[in-house]
Design an enzyme around this catalytic site. Structure first.
Site, PDB file in Angstrom:
ATOM      1  N   LYS A 106       0.875  -1.189   0.000  1.00 43.91           N
ATOM      2  CA  LYS A 106       0.000   0.000   0.000  1.00 43.91           C
ATOM      3  C   LYS A 106       0.899   1.221   0.000  1.00 43.91           C
ATOM      4  CE  LYS A 106      -4.513   0.731   0.296  1.00 43.91           C
ATOM      5  NZ  LYS A 106      -5.590  -0.187  -0.104  1.00 43.91           N
TER       6      LYS A 106
HETATM    7  P1  NAD Z   1     -12.983   7.650  -2.304  1.00 47.80           P
HETATM    8  O1  NAD Z   1     -11.950   8.681  -2.117  1.00 47.80           O
HETATM    9  O2  NAD Z   1     -13.548   7.432  -3.665  1.00 47.80           O
HETATM   10  O3  NAD Z   1     -14.213   7.905  -1.302  1.00 47.80           O
HETATM   11  C1  NAD Z   1     -14.021   8.081   0.067  1.00 47.80           C
HETATM   12  C2  NAD Z   1     -15.342   8.532   0.670  1.00 47.80           C
HETATM   13  O4  NAD Z   1     -15.226   8.579   2.108  1.00 47.80           O
HETATM   14  C3  NAD Z   1     -15.767   9.938   0.236  1.00 47.80           C
HETATM   15  O5  NAD Z   1     -17.160   9.957   0.015  1.00 47.80           O
HETATM   16  C4  NAD Z   1     -15.407  10.790   1.451  1.00 47.80           C
HETATM   17  O6  NAD Z   1     -16.182  11.978   1.544  1.00 47.80           O
HETATM   18  C5  NAD Z   1     -15.739   9.825   2.560  1.00 47.80           C
HETATM   19  N1  NAD Z   1     -15.116  10.192   3.846  1.00 47.80           N
HETATM   20  C6  NAD Z   1     -13.850  10.629   4.074  1.00 47.80           C
HETATM   21  N2  NAD Z   1     -13.697  10.914   5.378  1.00 47.80           N
HETATM   22  C7  NAD Z   1     -14.876  10.632   5.976  1.00 47.80           C
HETATM   23  C8  NAD Z   1     -15.341  10.726   7.313  1.00 47.80           C
HETATM   24  N3  NAD Z   1     -14.540  11.147   8.289  1.00 47.80           N
HETATM   25  N4  NAD Z   1     -16.623  10.355   7.580  1.00 47.80           N
HETATM   26  C9  NAD Z   1     -17.437   9.916   6.596  1.00 47.80           C
HETATM   27  N5  NAD Z   1     -17.046   9.821   5.310  1.00 47.80           N
HETATM   28  C10 NAD Z   1     -15.781  10.172   5.003  1.00 47.80           C
HETATM   29  O7  NAD Z   1     -12.343   6.286  -1.734  1.00 47.80           O
HETATM   30  P2  NAD Z   1     -12.734   4.786  -2.090  1.00 47.80           P
HETATM   31  O8  NAD Z   1     -11.816   4.312  -3.149  1.00 47.80           O
HETATM   32  O9  NAD Z   1     -14.207   4.680  -2.269  1.00 47.80           O
HETATM   33  O10 NAD Z   1     -12.282   4.034  -0.753  1.00 47.80           O
HETATM   34  C11 NAD Z   1     -13.134   3.956   0.387  1.00 47.80           C
HETATM   35  C12 NAD Z   1     -12.671   2.808   1.268  1.00 47.80           C
HETATM   36  O11 NAD Z   1     -12.689   1.586   0.511  1.00 47.80           O
HETATM   37  C13 NAD Z   1     -11.247   2.900   1.803  1.00 47.80           C
HETATM   38  O12 NAD Z   1     -11.169   2.268   3.061  1.00 47.80           O
HETATM   39  C14 NAD Z   1     -10.450   2.105   0.802  1.00 47.80           C
HETATM   40  O13 NAD Z   1      -9.216   1.634   1.320  1.00 47.80           O
HETATM   41  C15 NAD Z   1     -11.416   0.974   0.537  1.00 47.80           C
HETATM   42  N6  NAD Z   1     -11.204   0.238  -0.711  1.00 47.80           N
HETATM   43  C16 NAD Z   1     -11.182   0.869  -1.914  1.00 47.80           C
HETATM   44  C17 NAD Z   1     -11.021   0.123  -3.068  1.00 47.80           C
HETATM   45  C18 NAD Z   1     -11.073   0.740  -4.445  1.00 47.80           C
HETATM   46  O14 NAD Z   1     -11.062  -0.012  -5.423  1.00 47.80           O
HETATM   47  N7  NAD Z   1     -11.159   2.043  -4.591  1.00 47.80           N
HETATM   48  C19 NAD Z   1     -10.826  -1.265  -2.994  1.00 47.80           C
HETATM   49  C20 NAD Z   1     -10.871  -1.886  -1.743  1.00 47.80           C
HETATM   50  C21 NAD Z   1     -11.067  -1.116  -0.613  1.00 47.80           C
END
Ligand code: NAD
Length: 420
Positions: A106
């Site tokens: 990561k």
């Molecule tokens: P993203 O940046 O697209 O979205 C993140 C979201 O979380 C946004 O809507 C943001 O406003 C919100 N957020 C941030 N801080 C917050 C808070 N304090 N309270 C409430 N909401 C909050 O990110 P993503 O890619 O959707 O990733 C989200 C989660 O999923 C992370 O934990 C990431 O590691 C995990 N993840 C992502 C992927 C991927 O393919 N993108 C794959 C596996 C896991």
């Protein structure tokens, strides 16, 4: 109750519970309790106004015994060594559970991308890629999108990485990064893949539990890539989204919030504030929302010993990495709330990243039907392994999932031995 603030120690605690239960080889346990490599880069970037700013970036490579390092890049002010170590370790467990030939890594940059223009973001991304140099590579360590990074950022990483290669090698290196835009070598279905995986697993859970998704209510924390796609795909089952929280606040409407309309509103306004036909609520009442399913899809350590007692749901489907602390887990288990753990539930993203990587290597383009079909097959097999492990060891699903991963890794270490 105060919990350990170290995310990496929390992951190791989760793993130790599984290792104790299955009787993991003590030497393998020692090896897996540390990341293999930790790269920290401090690099200068000339920002648009001519100022030079220093940034700190990380790439932590946890384990590569099952294949090249694989994992996302996050741009966020809270990125630090401890957090990246934990996220890297989760990738090792995740790729082992779904049985794809990758290790875990990561990375990220500690800064708030919302404070910078698109031009600045491009410069920061390119300079970070340059600073990482040969610490990433298509057969060595392959980044992908995570919080605040997307297909555009991946395209800049690709372009910078290729520019650093001898001209005759460039065509062979497109698989240095996944989650790219389709025209730059991305895969059909990658953008929605993590949310798609979350929903495939919820469907399977519903089938196993005789639960009717067409009448289900659910709420989502985080409405970025994972949260918004999960919600849009739940809508196809007729499930009703009753509350949403993101970094700008929380809203609720027991009669339903349309995920597509909300996504369009957020795209235009950048905030949940002012969204029509929903009531603004604070964080505590958001978590207390009465619904069947909660999908945390934002940041880690959201469900803790202090608030796990407040949740009024039957199932938590962890779209985010590490949304539940060990203290939170214990309370959910006592309360009989079921859980699809992150290392299984959000694995759809890395599985389709693997498909993208294969397509680039083979110079193929798969259609959406093929991508979704293969994703479904891999996730259902992983679900089956975790379910069997939970039955065999009479344990919770998170521990059961770790046991699946640890067994896979233990066999490989046993076969290969430790050099010298
Ligand atoms: P993203 O940046 O697209 O979205 C993140 C979201 O979380 C946004 O809507 C943001 O406003 C919100 N957020 C941030 N801080 C917050 C808070 N304090 N309270 C409430 N909401 C909050 O990110 P993503 O890619 O959707 O990733 C989200 C989660 O999923 C992370 O934990 C990431 O590691 C995990 N993840 C992502 C992927 C991927 O393919 N993108 C794959 C596996 C896991």
């Amino acid at each position: 109750m105060t919990e350990n603030p170290s995310l990496f120690e929390n992951v190791n605690r989760q793993v130790e519970k599984a290792a104790d239960l299955m009787g993991l080889d003590p030497e393998v346990r020692q090896i897996l309790s540390w990341p293999t490599n930790e790269v920290v880069v401090h690099f200068p970037v000339k920002i648009a106004n001519g100022r030079v700013e220093m940034f700190t970036g990380y790439r932590i490579q946890h384990n590569s015994v099952l294949g090249p390092y694989k994992g996302g890049l996050r741009f966020h002010p809270s990125v630090n060594r401890d957090e990246v170590r934990a996220l890297a370790a989760w990738m090792t467990w995740k790729t082992a559970i779904v049985d794809i030939p990758y290790g875990g890594a990561k990375g990220g940059i500690q800064f708030d991308p919302k404070m910078y223009s698109t031009e600045d973001l491009e410069r920061i991304t390119r300079r970070f890629t340059y600073a990482l140099g040969s610490n990433i590579g298509p057969e060595y360590d392959i980044p992908a999108p995570d919080v605040n990074t997307n297909a555009q950022i991946m395209a800049w990483i690709l372009d910078t990485y290729l520019s650093m290669q001898p001209q005759q090698n460039r065509q062979d290196n497109y698989h240095v990064v996944t989650g790219k835009p389709i025209a730059s070598g991305g895969s059909a279905g990658r953008e929605k893949a993590t949310g798609q995986g979350v929903v495939y697993l919820i469907e399977r859970w519903a089938k196993d539990n005789d639960f009717d998704l067409s009448k289900a209510t659910y709420f989502v924390q985080g409405f970025g890539n994972v949260g918004s796609w999960s919600a849009k795909l739940m809508k196809e089952h007729g499930s009703i989204l009753v509350a949403v929280e993101d970094a700008t606040g929380a809203i609720r409407n027991p009669d339903g919030i349309d995920p597509d309309k909300l996504a369009a509103y957020l795209e235009e306004k950048g905030t949940l504030k002012g969204y029509p036909n929903a009531q603004r609520v604070d964080h505590v009442s958001f978590l207390r929302t009465e619904a069947d399913i909660f999908i945390p899809a934002a940041l880690e350590s959201q469900i803790t010993a202090n608030n796990a007692g407040d949740l009024n749901v039957q199932l938590i489907a962890e779209g985010a990495n590490g949304p539940t602390t060990p203290g939170g887990d214990a309370i959910l288990f006592d309360r009989g709330i079921q859980l699809l753990p992150d290392v299984l539930c959000n694995a759809g993203g890395v599985v389709v990243s693997y498909f993208e990587w294969l397509q680039n290597k083979r110079r193929e383009y798969w259609d959406l039907e093929k991508v979704d079909g293969r994703l479904h097959k891999i996730l259902m097999a992983a679900y089956g392994r975790v379910k069997d492990s939970a039955t065999e060891y009479e344990t919770d699903w998170r521990t059961a999932a770790y046991i699946v991963a640890l067994k896979r890794l233990e066999i490989t270490y046993r076969e290969r031995g430790i050099f010298p």
